[in-house]
Structures are given as structure tokens and as C-alpha cells.
Design a protein around this motif. Structure first.
Motif, PDB file in Angstrom:
ATOM      1  N   ALA A 146       0.992  -1.100  -0.018  1.00  0.00           N
ATOM      2  CA  ALA A 146       0.097  -0.178   0.197  1.00  0.00           C
ATOM      3  C   ALA A 146       0.897   1.275   0.083  1.00  0.00           C
ATOM      4  O   ALA A 146       0.448   2.247  -0.601  1.00  0.00           O
ATOM      5  N   GLY A 147       2.042   1.198   0.649  1.00  0.00           N
ATOM      6  CA  GLY A 147       2.827   2.256   0.687  1.00  0.00           C
ATOM      7  C   GLY A 147       3.894   2.587  -0.605  1.00  0.00           C
ATOM      8  O   GLY A 147       4.571   3.662  -0.563  1.00  0.00           O
ATOM      9  N   VAL A 165       1.260  -1.872 -17.440  1.00  0.00           N
ATOM     10  CA  VAL A 165       0.942  -2.213 -16.132  1.00  0.00           C
ATOM     11  C   VAL A 165      -0.423  -1.398 -15.759  1.00  0.00           C
ATOM     12  O   VAL A 165      -0.331  -0.292 -16.276  1.00  0.00           O
ATOM     13  N   ALA A 166      -1.233  -1.908 -14.556  1.00  0.00           N
ATOM     14  CA  ALA A 166      -2.501  -1.200 -14.182  1.00  0.00           C
ATOM     15  C   ALA A 166      -2.031  -1.026 -12.784  1.00  0.00           C
ATOM     16  O   ALA A 166      -1.614  -1.767 -12.014  1.00  0.00           O
ATOM     17  N   PHE A 167      -2.101   0.323 -12.287  1.00  0.00           N
ATOM     18  CA  PHE A 167      -1.998   0.768 -10.882  1.00  0.00           C
ATOM     19  C   PHE A 167      -3.544   1.025 -10.557  1.00  0.00           C
ATOM     20  O   PHE A 167      -4.279   1.765 -11.067  1.00  0.00           O
ATOM     21  N   THR A 168      -3.660   0.439  -9.160  1.00  0.00           N
ATOM     22  CA  THR A 168      -4.971   0.566  -8.779  1.00  0.00           C
ATOM     23  C   THR A 168      -5.234   1.717  -7.937  1.00  0.00           C
ATOM     24  O   THR A 168      -6.360   2.209  -7.372  1.00  0.00           O
ATOM     25  N   ASN A 181      -3.634   5.714  -8.182  1.00  0.00           N
ATOM     26  CA  ASN A 181      -2.793   6.561  -9.094  1.00  0.00           C
ATOM     27  C   ASN A 181      -1.279   6.785  -8.172  1.00  0.00           C
ATOM     28  O   ASN A 181      -1.348   7.402  -7.352  1.00  0.00           O
ATOM     29  N   PRO A 182      -0.238   6.500  -9.081  1.00  0.00           N
ATOM     30  CA  PRO A 182       1.052   6.627  -8.514  1.00  0.00           C
ATOM     31  C   PRO A 182       1.592   7.892  -8.370  1.00  0.00           C
ATOM     32  O   PRO A 182       2.392   8.261  -7.584  1.00  0.00           O
ATOM     33  N   VAL A 183       0.992   8.871  -9.059  1.00  0.00           N
ATOM     34  CA  VAL A 183       1.179  10.244  -9.170  1.00  0.00           C
ATOM     35  C   VAL A 183       0.522  11.084  -7.977  1.00  0.00           C
ATOM     36  O   VAL A 183       1.276  11.747  -6.802  1.00  0.00           O
ATOM     37  N   VAL A 241      -4.891   3.787 -13.015  1.00  0.00           N
ATOM     38  CA  VAL A 241      -4.110   4.183 -13.976  1.00  0.00           C
ATOM     39  C   VAL A 241      -3.404   3.227 -14.801  1.00  0.00           C
ATOM     40  O   VAL A 241      -2.789   2.198 -14.294  1.00  0.00           O
ATOM     41  N   ILE A 242      -3.399   3.023 -16.078  1.00  0.00           N
ATOM     42  CA  ILE A 242      -3.063   1.905 -17.016  1.00  0.00           C
ATOM     43  C   ILE A 242      -1.823   2.700 -17.857  1.00  0.00           C
ATOM     44  O   ILE A 242      -2.124   3.672 -18.567  1.00  0.00           O
ATOM     45  N   ASN A 243      -0.650   1.937 -17.851  1.00  0.00           N
ATOM     46  CA  ASN A 243       0.401   2.684 -18.864  1.00  0.00           C
ATOM     47  C   ASN A 243       0.869   1.649 -19.477  1.00  0.00           C
ATOM     48  O   ASN A 243       0.943   0.270 -19.161  1.00  0.00           O
TER      49      ASN A 243
END
Length: 176
Positions: A85-86, A151-154, A156-158, A166-168
Motif C-alpha cells: 500500500a505504501g 501495467v495497471a495501478f489500482t 494513481n502513482p502520481v 491508471v494504465i500505462n
């Protein structure tokens, strides 16, 4: 007589919850998805407990006898505790593509060494993560050549927004 590396090199189909602390999140998750029937390329997992001697024997693992001799592999780092999570180590640790069987020990060694790269150590420092017990599992899979990868981020990494997915992605194997 060959050493018994069955406790340090295994297949995704044999991974269980007990192996999670030694396989890393990527290898464990891919193994569980494969076990659930998803189309995840087959392969082997080199657990973090593997010695350099175990790594040298990777190409001799019996699983490799089940694939054609000219098969190429994706060798993917699977850090212990790398994603939670972190924090996310996405893109920091090494992945090697199109690796022939004979070069697997070198590729596994490179993936394991990437846990101690300047980028990985700086990320750990920035996140306040310990530097004294860094371990790396490695996932070796049959290489595929997809139309696109990503890669999909559940989260938002920003921004850290938990309501944004977010899907890159990029054409090909995702190297772009």
C-alpha cells in the motif's frame, strides 16, 4: 550427484501461501493467477533463499525438459516486500527478455543484483524502508511476444488517488 534445489527453485503451479515471503509479490501473484486458470506463461520461480550454487543449476531444473530446447525466457525480478500500500518498485528492478536457457544463471544473478542498484537503494531510503534485509525472488517465464503490454495501478502513482485506475501501456513487450 546434483544438490536438491526443490526448496529454492519451484514452478508457479507448486507455489503456496507459505512460499510468498520467499517468492516475492510478482512471482506469487502470477503463480496464484495461473493456478486460478488465467493464461499466465509457465516457468519456474527462484526463491530468495536460493544460493549462488542453486542459481547455477537453474537450467537443469526438470521443468525445462517440458519446453522446446530453443525456447526463450523472460527473467523477472520479484522483490520481497517490494509492492504494498505504501510503495511500488515498478520499473526499478531488472527484467531481461529473450534469454536463452544457457544464459539463465547470469540473468537471474542480474535480477537479484538489481535489488541493490543505486535506484533501488535510493527509493528504499526515500520511503524509509530497511536496507539490511533486502531479498529478491526471480520469476522465469516462457517468453511471449504480445501485441501490447503494460501495467495497471489500482491507485494513481502520481497523485495517490485511490479512486483512479491508471494504465500505462505500449506496443510490443512494453519496453517503451
Amino acid at each position: 550427484m546434483k544438490p536438491d534445489v526443490s526448496l529454492t527453485i519451484t514452478t508457479p503451479d507448486q507455489i503456496t501461501f507459505i512460499d510468498k515471503p520467499y517468492s516475492g509479490a510478482k512471482a506469487y501473484t502470477c503463480a496464484r493467477l495461473r493456478q486460478a486458470g488465467f493464461q499466465v506463461p509457465d516457468g519456474v520461480v527462484v526463491l530468495a533463499t536460493a544460493t549462488d550454487g542453486d542459481v547455477a543449476t537453474v537450467p537443469e531444473h526438470p521443468w525445462f525438459d517440458t519446453v522446446p530446447a530453443n525456447t526463450l525466457f523472460a527473467v523477472r525480478s520479484s522483490g520481497i516486500g517490494e509492492d504494498s500500500a505504501g510503495q511500488s518498485f515498478a520499473g526499478i528492478h531488472q527484467t531481461l527478455l529473450d534469454v536463452p536457457r544457457a544464459d539463465l544463471p547470469r540473468a537471474v544473478t542480474a535480477c537479484r543484483a538489481s535489488a541493490l542498484s543505486p535506484q533501488a537503494l535510493e527509493y528504499r531510503r526515500a520511503k524509509g524502508l530497511p536496507l539490511d534485509a533486502i531479498q529478491m525472488g526471480v520469476l522465469i517465464q516462457c517468453m511471449i511476444h504480445p501485441i501490447a503490454a503494460g501495467v495497471a495501478f489500482t491507485v494513481n502513482p502520481v497523485s495517490g488517488a485511490g479512486y483512479e485506475l491508471v494504465i500505462n501501456s505500449a506496443w510490443g513487450v512494453g519496453e517503451a
